[in-house]
Design an enzyme around this catalytic site. Structure first.
Site, PDB file in Angstrom:
ATOM      1  N   GLU A 115       0.824  -1.206   0.000  1.00 26.56           N
ATOM      2  CA  GLU A 115       0.000   0.000   0.000  1.00 26.56           C
ATOM      3  C   GLU A 115       0.860   1.259   0.000  1.00 26.56           C
ATOM      4  O   GLU A 115       0.521   2.249  -0.657  1.00 26.56           O
ATOM      5  CB  GLU A 115      -0.945  -0.023   1.193  1.00 26.56           C
ATOM      6  CG  GLU A 115      -1.951  -1.151   1.071  1.00 26.56           C
ATOM      7  CD  GLU A 115      -3.084  -1.070   2.072  1.00 26.56           C
ATOM      8  OE1 GLU A 115      -4.239  -1.077   1.630  1.00 26.56           O
ATOM      9  OE2 GLU A 115      -2.810  -1.025   3.280  1.00 26.56           O
ATOM     10  N   GLU A 135      -4.359  -9.786   2.994  1.00 30.91           N
ATOM     11  CA  GLU A 135      -5.306  -9.477   4.068  1.00 30.91           C
ATOM     12  C   GLU A 135      -6.525 -10.390   4.092  1.00 30.91           C
ATOM     13  O   GLU A 135      -6.989 -10.801   5.163  1.00 30.91           O
ATOM     14  CB  GLU A 135      -5.759  -8.009   3.955  1.00 30.91           C
ATOM     15  CG  GLU A 135      -4.780  -7.012   4.529  1.00 30.91           C
ATOM     16  CD  GLU A 135      -3.690  -6.608   3.559  1.00 30.91           C
ATOM     17  OE1 GLU A 135      -3.035  -5.588   3.797  1.00 30.91           O
ATOM     18  OE2 GLU A 135      -3.470  -7.328   2.553  1.00 30.91           O
TER      19      GLU A 135
END
Length: 259
Positions: A115, A135
């Site tokens: 990210e 995730e």
């Protein structure tokens, strides 16, 4: 500099170039709340320093660039609604940094590490680097901008494969799909990043900054980031999101119930 950075971060000003390094190799450079706040402060300083024209973002060690949040510490905080230093739902890493950021990826770059990468401009990776968003395997979502930025930067089908399966890709694959600019031997990584930075520093600084600012502002990502933040909150508050990190810590197979 007047910055109170944790020991897990270092910030060097080398002429016109800033080098910001995550320094927690014993934990695969996983992120703590203090690191997130420190990174924001360091990049704000870089963005506001008129003497600096380009930044290199990297990490220490040869195993990992960053494996994201320290799950055993950070996910319980997220379950309770802690924003971990990012209170503004429309804000994501480097969104308001209009000077160039070059990322030198020295190893595994997954979850929050990826990210951060998605908020940078030029990306160079060591040959052994790997990239991914795992995730969903732990019943949470990469809510740091991945749902918005990743499909903007690589083909939709590949972005969805990464988001929905949690699988990783190697450096060559990342280069082939346009996620990174170059793959180099690990020993050449910083030199290659410095070469890019020096090339950028030779250009007109106002023109460079304006080119990046136009590109970022034209995307108008803020409403999409708010949507991501709002929808991800229900995931982090779920029973599955408690089971995921528990199973991760216990190194066992999670038992998900879908809420």
């Amino acid at each position: 500099m007047g910055l109170n950075l944790p020991a897990s971060l270092s910030y060097e000003k080398r002429g016109r170039i800033a080098i910001i390094t995550m320094n927690r190799p014993e934990a695969m450079n996983s992120l703590t709340k203090e690191m997130l706040i420190g990174l924001e402060a360091a990049f704000e300083d870089y963005n506001n320093d008129p003497e600096l024209r380009c930044a290199i973002f990297t990490a220490s060690g040869d195993r990992a660039f960053c494996t994201g949040l320290d799950l055993k510490v950070a996910l319980p905080a997220l379950n309770e609604g802690d924003a971990l230093g990012y209170e503004d739902p429309a804000k994501r890493p480097f969104q308001n940094v209009y000077k160039p950021i070059i990322t030198a990826v020295n190893g595994v770059c997954v979850a929050g590490g990826l990210e951060f990468l998605l908020g940078t401009d030029i990306r160079i990776a060591a040959e052994h680097a790997k990239f991914g968003l795992a995730e969903v395997r732990w019943a949470v979502v990469p809510a740091g901008g991945s749902h918005v930025r990743l499909p903007q930067q690589i083909p939709w089908a590949i972005a969805m494969e990464m988001l929905l399966t949690g699988s990783t890709i190697d450096a060559q694959r990342a280069y082939d799909i346009g996620l990174i600019n170059k793959v180099v031997p690990a020993e050449r990584l910083l030199d290659e990043a410095l070469a890019y930075a020096e090339r950028i520093c030779e250009n007109g600084p106002l023109a460079v900054r304006t080119a990046k600012e136009i590109a970022i502002r034209a995307l108008n990502n803020e409403p999409a980031f708010v949507l991501e933040k709002t929808m991800s909150a229900r995931v982090f508050a779920s029973e599955d999101a408690r089971e995921g990190p528990r199973a991760f810590a216990a190194k066992c197979k999670p038992e998900y119930i879908g809420h």
